[in-house]
Write an enzyme that holds these catalytic residues in place. Structure first.
Site, mmCIF file in Angstrom:
data_model
loop_
_atom_site.group_PDB
_atom_site.id
_atom_site.type_symbol
_atom_site.label_atom_id
_atom_site.label_comp_id
_atom_site.label_asym_id
_atom_site.label_seq_id
_atom_site.Cartn_x
_atom_site.Cartn_y
_atom_site.Cartn_z
ATOM 1 N N PHE A 225 -5.277 19.081 -0.719
ATOM 2 C CA PHE A 225 -5.884 17.836 -0.835
ATOM 3 C C PHE A 225 -4.574 16.738 -0.877
ATOM 4 O O PHE A 225 -3.553 17.038 -1.454
ATOM 5 C CB PHE A 225 -6.095 17.614 -2.475
ATOM 6 C CG PHE A 225 -6.812 16.255 -2.773
ATOM 7 C CD1 PHE A 225 -7.958 15.685 -2.200
ATOM 8 C CD2 PHE A 225 -6.200 15.249 -3.128
ATOM 9 C CE1 PHE A 225 -8.563 14.658 -2.368
ATOM 10 C CE2 PHE A 225 -6.540 13.856 -3.430
ATOM 11 C CZ PHE A 225 -7.866 13.628 -2.880
ATOM 12 N N ASP B 85 3.868 18.306 -0.565
ATOM 13 C CA ASP B 85 3.181 17.291 -1.360
ATOM 14 C C ASP B 85 3.219 17.799 -2.798
ATOM 15 O O ASP B 85 2.495 18.525 -3.398
ATOM 16 C CB ASP B 85 1.706 17.248 -0.797
ATOM 17 C CG ASP B 85 0.875 16.073 -1.503
ATOM 18 O OD1 ASP B 85 1.527 15.191 -2.593
ATOM 19 O OD2 ASP B 85 -0.104 15.841 -0.904
ATOM 20 N N LYS C 157 1.235 10.260 -8.863
ATOM 21 C CA LYS C 157 0.745 10.656 -10.145
ATOM 22 C C LYS C 157 1.709 10.222 -11.465
ATOM 23 O O LYS C 157 1.788 9.450 -11.898
ATOM 24 C CB LYS C 157 0.154 11.956 -10.246
ATOM 25 C CG LYS C 157 -1.128 12.008 -9.173
ATOM 26 C CD LYS C 157 -2.116 13.037 -9.528
ATOM 27 C CE LYS C 157 -3.400 12.913 -8.742
ATOM 28 N NZ LYS C 157 -3.704 13.402 -7.490
HETATM 29 C C1 LIG Z 1 -3.871 13.047 -6.216
HETATM 30 C C2 LIG Z 1 -3.271 13.668 -5.027
HETATM 31 C C3 LIG Z 1 -3.056 12.756 -3.566
HETATM 32 C C4 LIG Z 1 -3.546 11.647 -3.747
HETATM 33 O O1 LIG Z 1 -3.046 10.593 -4.680
HETATM 34 P P1 LIG Z 1 -3.496 9.007 -4.735
HETATM 35 O O2 LIG Z 1 -2.652 8.462 -5.826
HETATM 36 O O3 LIG Z 1 -4.965 9.310 -5.334
HETATM 37 O O4 LIG Z 1 -3.765 8.464 -3.506
HETATM 38 C C5 LIG Z 1 -2.236 13.273 -2.813
HETATM 39 N N1 LIG Z 1 -1.758 14.522 -2.861
HETATM 40 C C6 LIG Z 1 -1.980 15.303 -3.766
HETATM 41 C C7 LIG Z 1 -1.454 16.781 -3.936
HETATM 42 C C8 LIG Z 1 -2.468 14.882 -4.878
HETATM 43 O O5 LIG Z 1 -2.924 15.788 -5.986
#
Ligand SMILES: *Cc1c(COP(=O)(O)O)cnc(C)c1O
Length: 401
Positions: free
Chosen positions: A133, A218, A247
């Site tokens: 994700f 990420d 986050k």
């Molecule tokens: C939540 C998340 C995103 C996206 O973040 P947003 O602030 O919702 O755009 C991208 N990568 C990872 C691993 C995430 O958990």
């Protein structure tokens, strides 16, 4: 509380019937005075819990001085926070934005530009993994190797390849001179709290080195102390070239960051930007969170609480058919399967312990990093109670015996 007052909000979320309006520490309160133990913290976002005095004070004081200032000018607090991040990590340059998806966009653009400048246009492919994700923008969504999330939004941008998460041989077959980057979550969050198998991230590091490609982690979900290390890579012995964060970065204040090593910091004036990125208010939040989280004692305590929680969940999983525990630090998943997972999730809701169900099977836990040991025990008792109650329903004679 009825959801009818939500009728003007576009229905992009399937919401629970809970409407918190205040928070303190690990607890959320609604207007009716009901209280909930927040064991998901905005999905790994409220790193310091709710209304942490240091974070509140930092935001208040900065708001009184200067909320926004254009990147047309120097922003001293942005420079200071970038320096704090580079001092604390293996990276040399930081680009600030406002969300996780934007940090991933910045990483994708940086990787492509880096390859373009050094090798030309043909080198542009990015490898990502199943169940990943990376956000909801077109770049992030294309990197997100989940067909269900992409469906209906085509055509998707070109130049992405996908391999099964954890399968190094499959990755090897897809990586070559045309590869500009491998983008991977060191622990997959939304995809089920999937920990990379032994040797996988090391293997990706080697593949990148052999092919002049960048390794991008990420860490939007795994960063800012979540695993008991400032960033998860620090506990894994594999250093990426680029890292994305959001986050927990602002403890709930919207902010993202993309960090890179000097050698690959290919974005130059005019090639990327963000109006709000790195604004003083967001920077004040990041500074307060960093100062709190990035101490050996704080991170040690996160690891300790994570270990207590994981050990107890593993005990619970051992006496539950097909159950499994995955994760690190305070990012844990209790996989109970398709049948029991949703039921235990409902039970937790009924007990006013907030968690989140992923993939229809796995209870995701990501409490505030400041969660107390007593609160951890409270949540554990609820998970145990939920599993035992479901077992009693499934095997009434065993419960009686
Ligand atoms: C939540 C998340 C995103 C996206 O973040 P947003 O602030 O919702 O755009 C991208 N990568 C990872 C691993 C995430 O958990």
């Amino acid at each position: 509380m009825e959801n009818s007052n939500m009728k003007s909000v576009m229905e992009t979320y399937k919401r629970l019937n809970i409407a918190p309006t205040e928070g303190k520490g690990s607890w959320l309160f609604d207007e009716g005075g009901e209280k909930y133990l927040d064991f998901i913290a905005g999905i790994s976002t409220n790193a310091l819990g709710h209304s942490h005095p240091k974070l509140v004070k930092a935001i208040q004081e900065q708001a009184e001085k200067l909320i926004h200032c254009s990147n047309l000018y120097e922003i001293p607090i942005q420079a200071e926070v970038a320096g704090m991040i580079t001092d604390a990590t293996d990276f040399d340059k930081v680009f600030f934005c406002n969300s996780g998806a934007e940090s991933v966009e910045a990483a994708i653009k940086l990787a492509r530009k880096h390859a373009f400048m050094n090798h030309g246009e043909a080198k542009h492919e990015i490898l990502t993994f199943s169940k990943s994700f990376h956000g909801r923008t077109y770049g992030g969504l294309t990197a997100t190797a989940q067909p269900a999330l992409q469906e209906g939004f085509g055509p998707m941008p070109e130049g992405f390849r996908y391999a099964p998460f954890g399968d190094l041989e499959a990755a090897e077959k897809l990586v070559g001179p045309g590869t500009t980057a491998i983008l991977v979550e060191p622990i997959q969050g939304e995809g089920g709290i999937n920990v990379a198998p032994e040797g996988f991230l090391e293997g990706l590091r080697e593949l990148c080195d052999e092919n002049n490609a960048l390794l991008i982690f990420d860490e939007v979900q795994t960063g800012m102390g979540r695993t008991g290390h400032l960033f998860a890579y620090m506990g894994m012995g594999v250093v990426p070239d680029v890292l994305t964060s959001a986050k927990g970065l602002g403890g709930g204040f919207p902010v993202g960051a993309m960090m890179a090593k000097e050698e690959c910091a290919a974005l130059t004036p005019g090639t990327h930007g963000s109006t709000f990125g790195g604004n003083p208010l967001a920077m004040a939040a990041v500074k307060a969170v960093l100062e709190t989280v990035n101490t050996p004692e704080f991170l040690e305590e996160v690891r300790f609480k994570g270990k207590v929680l994981k050990n107890a969940l593993e005990d619970l999983a051992r006496r539950t058919d097909g159950a499994e525990v995955r994760g690190e630090g305070l990012l844990l998943g209790l996989d109970l399967g398709e049948d029991m997972g949703p039921k235990v999730f409902e039970y937790c809701l009924g007990e006013k312990v907030l968690v989140n169900l992923i993939g229809g099977t796995t209870i995701r836990m990501a409490p505030p990093l400041t969660v107390t040991r007593t609160e951890v025990r409270h949540a554990l008792n609820t998970f145990r109670g939920g599993v035992d109650a479901m077992k009693a329903i499934e095997m009434p004679e065993a419960a009686v015996a």
